[in-house]
Design an enzyme around this catalytic site. Structure first.
Site, PDB file in Angstrom:
ATOM      1  N   HIS A 127       0.816  -1.209   0.000  1.00 37.99           N
ATOM      2  CA  HIS A 127       0.000   0.000   0.000  1.00 37.99           C
ATOM      3  C   HIS A 127       0.852   1.262   0.000  1.00 37.99           C
ATOM      4  CE1 HIS A 127       0.591   0.959   4.346  1.00 37.99           C
ATOM      5  NE2 HIS A 127       0.626  -0.351   4.515  1.00 37.99           N
ATOM      6  N   CYS A 146       2.458  -5.350   6.835  1.00 43.82           N
ATOM      7  CA  CYS A 146       2.204  -5.031   5.434  1.00 43.82           C
ATOM      8  C   CYS A 146       3.356  -4.205   4.865  1.00 43.82           C
ATOM      9  CB  CYS A 146       0.881  -4.284   5.296  1.00 43.82           C
ATOM     10  SG  CYS A 146      -0.570  -5.336   5.567  1.00 43.82           S
TER      11      CYS A 146
END
Length: 223
Positions: A127, A146
């Site tokens: 992301h 992440c």
């Protein structure tokens, strides 16, 4: 090396810095297939992050959730209505986290403007991020698992098969509406942990064993 590389026809088509998990929230190693992107994503905050990272900030600053674009819900039910953070005694929470936190899309959103999705059992994705300055650090272990991307738009263009993202894609980003963009075809992705490699000039490069995986492998082998 804290890097993402895209390969095409055996050549590097894209290279950028990334941020990975903290040493105690390490990014796992596995492979998958990138399937779609989400523009202006919501962030459904994992309970562990809500409890350990965000609750102390709300306890210190009663406006933290509101100013950061977080909504508070009693459950994951679709019928659950947002609660007023000012009506909750946050200091009374001693263990666990009895609420559900969701951060709305916007400038404060921890996922930035795009997230890149691939099915996996670890709830890991790539992301964007509003915290751009962290890419200048040499050791980039700042996430909860992440992977944050230095150049998300360049990756989006590569996945869509062009040199740049289409105007429609940019318009979708600027709309602040959450929407999915499916890739023309799924592309393989490999999350690998390699601390030593050789470049095209036969130079050997070494990186720190930040997660201690090399050490554990050597201990298991009895070396």
């Amino acid at each position: 090396g804290f890097r993402l590389t895209a390969a095409e026809q055996g050549e590097h088509a894209l290279n950028m810095r990334i941020i990975v998990g903290l040493d105690y929230r390490s990014t796992p190693s596995f492979n998958g297939a990138l399937s779609h992107m989400v523009l202006n994503p919501y962030w459904n905050v994992p309970a562990s992050i809500a409890r350990k990272d965000l609750l102390p900030k709300q306890q210190k600053n009663p406006d933290f959730f509101t100013s950061g674009g977080f909504k508070v819900y009693s459950s994951h039910s679709r019928d659950a209505e947002a609660l007023d953070p000012d009506t909750i005694d946050w200091h009374a929470i001693k263990k666990g986290f009895p609420y559900v936190l969701r951060q709305d899309p916007g400038t404060h959103n921890a996922l930035g403007k795009i997230k890149f999705m691939f099915a996996n059992g670890f709830d890991i994705y790539l992301h964007d991020t509003p915290s751009k300055s962290l890419f200048q650090k040499d050791i980039r272990t700042f996430s909860s698992g992440c992977i944050r991307l230095e150049k998300p738009l360049e990756l989006a263009a590569f996945l869509l098969g062009g040199q740049a993202v289409p105007d429609k894609f940019l318009a979708g980003m600027e709309s602040n509406k959450t929407m999915a963009v499916h890739l023309p075809k799924q592309l393989p992705i490999y999350l690998v942990y390699i601390t030593t490699w050789v470049d095209k000039q036969d130079q050997v490069h070494f990186s720190p064993d930040i997660y201690g995986r090399d050490l554990r492998a050597l201990q298991y082998a009895g070396w």
